[in-house]
Design an enzyme around this catalytic site. Structure first.
Site, short mmCIF file in Angstrom:
data_model
loop_
_atom_site.label_atom_id
_atom_site.label_comp_id
_atom_site.label_asym_id
_atom_site.label_seq_id
_atom_site.Cartn_x
_atom_site.Cartn_y
_atom_site.Cartn_z
N GLY A 8 0.84 -1.21 0.00
CA GLY A 8 0.00 0.00 0.00
C GLY A 8 0.87 1.25 0.00
N GLY A 11 -0.59 4.85 -0.82
CA GLY A 11 -1.72 5.37 -0.06
C GLY A 11 -1.31 6.51 0.88
N GLN A 12 -2.26 6.93 1.73
CA GLN A 12 -2.02 8.10 2.59
C GLN A 12 -0.81 7.90 3.51
OE1 GLN A 12 -4.49 8.85 5.96
NE2 GLN A 12 -4.02 11.03 6.02
N ILE A 35 -0.78 -2.03 -5.94
CA ILE A 35 -1.72 -2.84 -6.71
C ILE A 35 -1.95 -2.16 -8.06
CG2 ILE A 35 -2.96 -4.01 -4.84
CD1 ILE A 35 -5.10 -1.75 -5.12
N TYR A 143 -15.40 -1.76 9.68
CA TYR A 143 -14.01 -1.31 9.81
C TYR A 143 -13.48 -1.72 11.19
CZ TYR A 143 -10.14 2.11 9.81
OH TYR A 143 -8.91 2.73 9.86
N LYS A 147 -10.69 -4.41 12.25
CA LYS A 147 -9.48 -3.98 12.98
C LYS A 147 -9.27 -4.81 14.26
CE LYS A 147 -7.76 -0.78 10.33
NZ LYS A 147 -6.58 -1.14 9.55
#
Ligand code: AKB
Length: 317
Positions: A8, A11-12, A35, A143, A147
């Protein structure tokens, strides 16, 4: 010397974490995992190796790990809270099945694994103020459910197979580099863009809604220093509370207004985001992280605001 795979990496968190890890451990030792459709560009592409690394494809992850002799995986693949509510099965597939694939590769290849958890792993029955390290975790969002599962699965792999798994519960992360995509705390990033563009900010979260937030440099420092921490000091492994500031929309607005006196904010509350925010704690107790690996944040709301405004003025010029 570490050989790291960042899953990732565009990403951020990933875009800044990859850059920071390259600074610390050398460009060639940090593989930017991506990806299809989210390939690295610019500095990320030019400064070091990159490889397709899709968490839903265990063979692909195993091949990257073997080829680059990876010993540490930062697994940042996940959907944020609001997007996840709209795509629950995909959130589970990436967040939980994806982690399972990574943990298996890690077990077979002797890798350490960092997988972020979140303040979203708590729910309405969790103590809201100074939320303890070890407490009720009964979240009402997919979410949060995923988690909590990643925390438990990571602990399980450590206890059963000795895989060196570690994680923190990130608050809302604020940065001027890569925007977040679909979280409940995104308003605290968007508000700075509006202030610098000279636009009125429409806040989707109600006045008085407190949530933990953190400036990205502190978030990166937390992830890296936990992975470097002396394992003999760690009583916990997965899901360290970390905290640096807690505010509501009014407080961040007033702080920005000190530097942008004409800035205006109005409210148009988004029921989905508000419902999620209302189920999360006001502020976490991070004393376990402070004791076990010397966690200390550098930024508060004021110093973050000065830095965000300065850097966004440059970026948006
Ligand atoms: C989100 O809002 O979904 C994330 C988080 C706090 O985990 N920023």
């Amino acid at each position: 010397m570490k050989n790291v795979l960042v899953i990732g990496s565009t990403g951020q968190i990933g875009s800044e974490l990859t850059r920071e890890l390259r600074k610390r451990y050398g460009n060639d030792n940090i593989v930017a995992g991506f990806i299809k459709g989210a390939e690295p560009t610019g500095e990320l592409k030019e400064t070091g190796p990159a490889a397709e690394a899709d968490v839903t494809n265990p063979e692909m992850i195993a091949n990257v790990v073997k080829k680059h002799k990876v010993d540490t995986i930062y697994n940042l693949a996940a959907l944020l809270s609001v997007v996840a509510e709209n795509k629950p099965r995909l959130a589970w597939k990436i967040g939980v099945d994806g982690l399972w694939n990574i943990l298996e590769v890690a077990r077979e290849n002797g890798c350490a694994v960092f997988t972020p958890s979140s303040i979203g792993s708590f729910g309405p029955s969790t103590p809201r103020v100074q939320t303890p390290q070890d407490t009720v975790q009964r979240p009402g969002t997919i979410y949060g459910v995923s988690k909590v599962t990643t925390e438990l699965l990571s602990d399980y792999y450590f206890k059963k197979y000795g895989v060196d798994t570690r994680s923190v519960r990130f608050p809302g992360l604020i940065s001027y580099v890569t925007p977040p995509g679909g979280g409940t705390t995104d308003y605290a990033v968007d508000i700075y863009y509006a202030a610098v563009r000279g636009e009125e900010f429409v806040c989707p979260i109600k006045k008085g809604t407190l949530m933990d937030m953190m400036y990205m440099p502190d978030g990166l420092h937390a992830a890296i220093s936990l992975m470097e921490a002396d394992p003999s000091r760690l009583k916990h492994r997965n899901g360290f509370n970390i905290a640096s500031m807690s505010f509501d929309p009014e407080k961040i607005y007033q702080t920005i207004k000190r530097y942008k006196p004409d800035f205006k904010m109005v409210y148009d509350v988004d029921p989905l985001k508000q419902g999620i925010a209302d189920s999360w704690p006001d502020c976490l107790d991070d004393s376990a992280a402070r004791e076990e690996w010397d966690w200390r944040p550098q930024f508060d709301l004021d110093s973050m605001t000065v830095d965000m405004l300065k850097n966004l003025e440059k970026k948006l010029k």
